[in-house]
Scaffold this motif. Structure first.
Motif, PDB file in Angstrom:
ATOM      1  N   TYR A 172       0.837  -1.209   0.000  1.00  0.00           N
ATOM      2  CA  TYR A 172       0.000   0.000   0.000  1.00  0.00           C
ATOM      3  C   TYR A 172       0.868   1.253   0.000  1.00  0.00           C
ATOM      4  CZ  TYR A 172      -3.275   3.552   1.724  1.00  0.00           C
ATOM      5  OH  TYR A 172      -4.014   4.703   1.876  1.00  0.00           O
ATOM      6  N   GLU A 173       1.816   1.309   0.914  1.00  0.00           N
ATOM      7  CA  GLU A 173       2.640   2.503   1.048  1.00  0.00           C
ATOM      8  C   GLU A 173       3.507   2.730  -0.183  1.00  0.00           C
ATOM      9  OE1 GLU A 173       4.761   1.959   4.680  1.00  0.00           O
ATOM     10  OE2 GLU A 173       2.979   2.204   5.936  1.00  0.00           O
ATOM     11  N   THR A 174       3.958   1.661  -0.820  1.00  0.00           N
ATOM     12  CA  THR A 174       4.792   1.812  -2.015  1.00  0.00           C
ATOM     13  C   THR A 174       3.965   2.317  -3.189  1.00  0.00           C
ATOM     14  OG1 THR A 174       6.174  -0.029  -1.235  1.00  0.00           O
ATOM     15  CG2 THR A 174       6.444   0.660  -3.521  1.00  0.00           C
ATOM     16  N   ILE A 175       2.780   1.733  -3.378  1.00  0.00           N
ATOM     17  CA  ILE A 175       1.903   2.186  -4.472  1.00  0.00           C
ATOM     18  C   ILE A 175       1.499   3.633  -4.267  1.00  0.00           C
ATOM     19  CG2 ILE A 175      -0.342   1.829  -5.575  1.00  0.00           C
ATOM     20  CD1 ILE A 175      -0.043  -1.179  -4.793  1.00  0.00           C
ATOM     21  N   VAL A 176       1.072   3.970  -3.065  1.00  0.00           N
ATOM     22  CA  VAL A 176       0.646   5.338  -2.774  1.00  0.00           C
ATOM     23  C   VAL A 176       1.824   6.299  -2.863  1.00  0.00           C
ATOM     24  CG1 VAL A 176      -0.266   6.851  -0.976  1.00  0.00           C
ATOM     25  CG2 VAL A 176      -1.363   4.653  -1.431  1.00  0.00           C
ATOM     26  N   GLY A 177       2.987   5.873  -2.402  1.00  0.00           N
ATOM     27  CA  GLY A 177       4.157   6.736  -2.463  1.00  0.00           C
ATOM     28  C   GLY A 177       4.514   7.114  -3.894  1.00  0.00           C
ATOM     29  N   GLN A 178       4.471   6.140  -4.780  1.00  0.00           N
ATOM     30  CA  GLN A 178       4.709   6.443  -6.191  1.00  0.00           C
ATOM     31  C   GLN A 178       3.665   7.427  -6.720  1.00  0.00           C
ATOM     32  OE1 GLN A 178       4.843   2.908  -8.590  1.00  0.00           O
ATOM     33  NE2 GLN A 178       6.953   2.425  -8.033  1.00  0.00           N
ATOM     34  N   ALA A 179       2.414   7.181  -6.351  1.00  0.00           N
ATOM     35  CA  ALA A 179       1.315   8.003  -6.876  1.00  0.00           C
ATOM     36  C   ALA A 179       1.350   9.427  -6.339  1.00  0.00           C
ATOM     37  CB  ALA A 179      -0.021   7.350  -6.552  1.00  0.00           C
ATOM     38  N   SER A 230      -8.799   3.357 -11.288  1.00  0.00           N
ATOM     39  CA  SER A 230      -7.838   2.258 -11.307  1.00  0.00           C
ATOM     40  C   SER A 230      -7.556   1.827  -9.874  1.00  0.00           C
ATOM     41  CB  SER A 230      -6.536   2.695 -11.978  1.00  0.00           C
ATOM     42  OG  SER A 230      -5.858   3.659 -11.169  1.00  0.00           O
ATOM     43  N   MET A 231      -6.936   0.662  -9.684  1.00  0.00           N
ATOM     44  CA  MET A 231      -6.593   0.230  -8.340  1.00  0.00           C
ATOM     45  C   MET A 231      -5.606   1.186  -7.672  1.00  0.00           C
ATOM     46  SD  MET A 231      -4.148  -1.319  -6.300  1.00  0.00           S
ATOM     47  CE  MET A 231      -3.367  -2.897  -6.313  1.00  0.00           C
ATOM     48  N   PRO A 232      -4.513   1.591  -8.344  1.00  0.00           N
ATOM     49  CA  PRO A 232      -3.654   2.606  -7.710  1.00  0.00           C
ATOM     50  C   PRO A 232      -4.403   3.902  -7.426  1.00  0.00           C
ATOM     51  CG  PRO A 232      -2.509   1.551  -9.541  1.00  0.00           C
ATOM     52  CD  PRO A 232      -3.933   1.096  -9.608  1.00  0.00           C
ATOM     53  N   GLY A 233      -5.306   4.285  -8.322  1.00  0.00           N
ATOM     54  CA  GLY A 233      -6.083   5.491  -8.101  1.00  0.00           C
ATOM     55  C   GLY A 233      -6.962   5.395  -6.869  1.00  0.00           C
ATOM     56  N   GLU A 234      -7.553   4.234  -6.643  1.00  0.00           N
ATOM     57  CA  GLU A 234      -8.396   4.053  -5.463  1.00  0.00           C
ATOM     58  C   GLU A 234      -7.570   4.125  -4.187  1.00  0.00           C
ATOM     59  OE1 GLU A 234     -11.296   3.204  -2.611  1.00  0.00           O
ATOM     60  OE2 GLU A 234     -11.357   4.146  -4.590  1.00  0.00           O
ATOM     61  N   LEU A 235      -6.385   3.524  -4.186  1.00  0.00           N
ATOM     62  CA  LEU A 235      -5.538   3.609  -2.996  1.00  0.00           C
ATOM     63  C   LEU A 235      -5.111   5.055  -2.737  1.00  0.00           C
ATOM     64  CD1 LEU A 235      -3.265   0.437  -3.206  1.00  0.00           C
ATOM     65  CD2 LEU A 235      -5.567   0.702  -2.265  1.00  0.00           C
ATOM     66  N   LEU A 236      -4.808   5.792  -3.795  1.00  0.00           N
ATOM     67  CA  LEU A 236      -4.456   7.198  -3.627  1.00  0.00           C
ATOM     68  C   LEU A 236      -5.644   7.993  -3.098  1.00  0.00           C
ATOM     69  CD1 LEU A 236      -2.340   9.435  -4.025  1.00  0.00           C
ATOM     70  CD2 LEU A 236      -3.226   9.721  -6.357  1.00  0.00           C
ATOM     71  N   ARG A 237      -6.842   7.689  -3.593  1.00  0.00           N
ATOM     72  CA  ARG A 237      -8.046   8.378  -3.112  1.00  0.00           C
ATOM     73  C   ARG A 237      -8.258   8.106  -1.627  1.00  0.00           C
ATOM     74  NH1 ARG A 237     -12.817   7.710  -1.433  1.00  0.00           N
ATOM     75  NH2 ARG A 237     -12.596   5.441  -1.510  1.00  0.00           N
ATOM     76  N   GLN A 238      -8.059   6.845  -1.203  1.00  0.00           N
ATOM     77  CA  GLN A 238      -8.210   6.514   0.206  1.00  0.00           C
ATOM     78  C   GLN A 238      -7.211   7.282   1.064  1.00  0.00           C
ATOM     79  OE1 GLN A 238      -8.026   2.252   0.756  1.00  0.00           O
ATOM     80  NE2 GLN A 238      -9.537   1.860  -0.855  1.00  0.00           N
TER      81      GLN A 238
END
Length: 224
Positions: free
Chosen positions: A169-176, A187-195
């Protein structure tokens, strides 16, 4: 593999060993271990379907797909696309440089690029479908395929979890956060960033109204 992985049934081909060294050198231990475990669970789920390695599918390709599926979450793989696509591109470049035939490179590219899209990947050949299944199982067993007694304990003894879910989670969000275009809405990365950011996504109408030149909503009267 050599001694560190004991009796766990990893492929021991030259290509597999090269890929392990490559991925272990670019990924965090938590993501590397997740990738390795994904193969073991993908293989297990294949056996539950009656699929046998190197009879019903290319076991090396399944391993390579699992091992490289999160390569886009490494510094080397962090480009300007979603991490799944960045990872597929990095995987393809690496494998081509190692001399893997183009038709096999394409299978691995598809497996990595589709691993977030279960409904599509599961319809593909086993080397692709089992990557997605194994990845998902490692993050959350489905409850319908119980593992043999003690099997997960043996895997975790060799490949500890190291808080895999929050690290991913932290790696995906960190990139985003650094590159928001890597996490487009829906997208899945987009949803994690939104959260993480509590960003309000645009509605369908708002998105379509931003399209220059067409003006599809001008004068439109809903039927209901």
């Amino acid at each position: 593999m050599d001694n560190p992985y004991g009796e766990l049934p990893f492929p021991r081909t030259d290509m597999a060993l090269k890929a392990v060294r490559f991925v272990k050198g670019i990924e965090t231990p938590a993501i590397f271990n997740h990738s390795m475990r994904s193969y073991l669970y993908g293989r297990f789920l294949g056996e539950q379907q009656g699929l046998q390695p190197d009879r019903d599918y290319d076991d090396e390709l399944l391993f390579l797909g699992c091992l490289l599926h999160d390569a886009g979450l490494s510094p080397e793989g962090n480009g300007d696309q979603r991490f799944d696509i960045d990872g597929a591109d990095l995987a393809a470049r690496f494998l081509a440089e190692q001399g893997l035939p183009p038709e096999k490179v394409e299978v691995v590219w598809d497996a990595v690029a589709l691993h977030l899209h279960y409904d599509i990947a599961i319809r593909k050949r086993p080397e692709i479908a089992l990557v997605t299944s194994g990845v998902g199982f490692d993050l959350g067993p489905d409850g319908t395929h119980p593992l043999p007694a003690g099997y997960a304990d043996r895997i975790h003894a060799v490949l500890p979890r190291l808080h895999a879910a929050p690290v991913l989670y932290e790696t995906i969000v960190g990139q985003a956060l650094e590159k928001p275009h890597k996490a487009p809405p829906f997208s899945m990365p987009g949803e994690l960033l939104r959260q993480e950011t509590q960003t309000i996504w645009p509605t369908w109408k708002q998105l379509m109204s931003q399209t220059p030149g067409w003006n599809d909503y001008d004068g439109y009267q809903p039927k209901t």
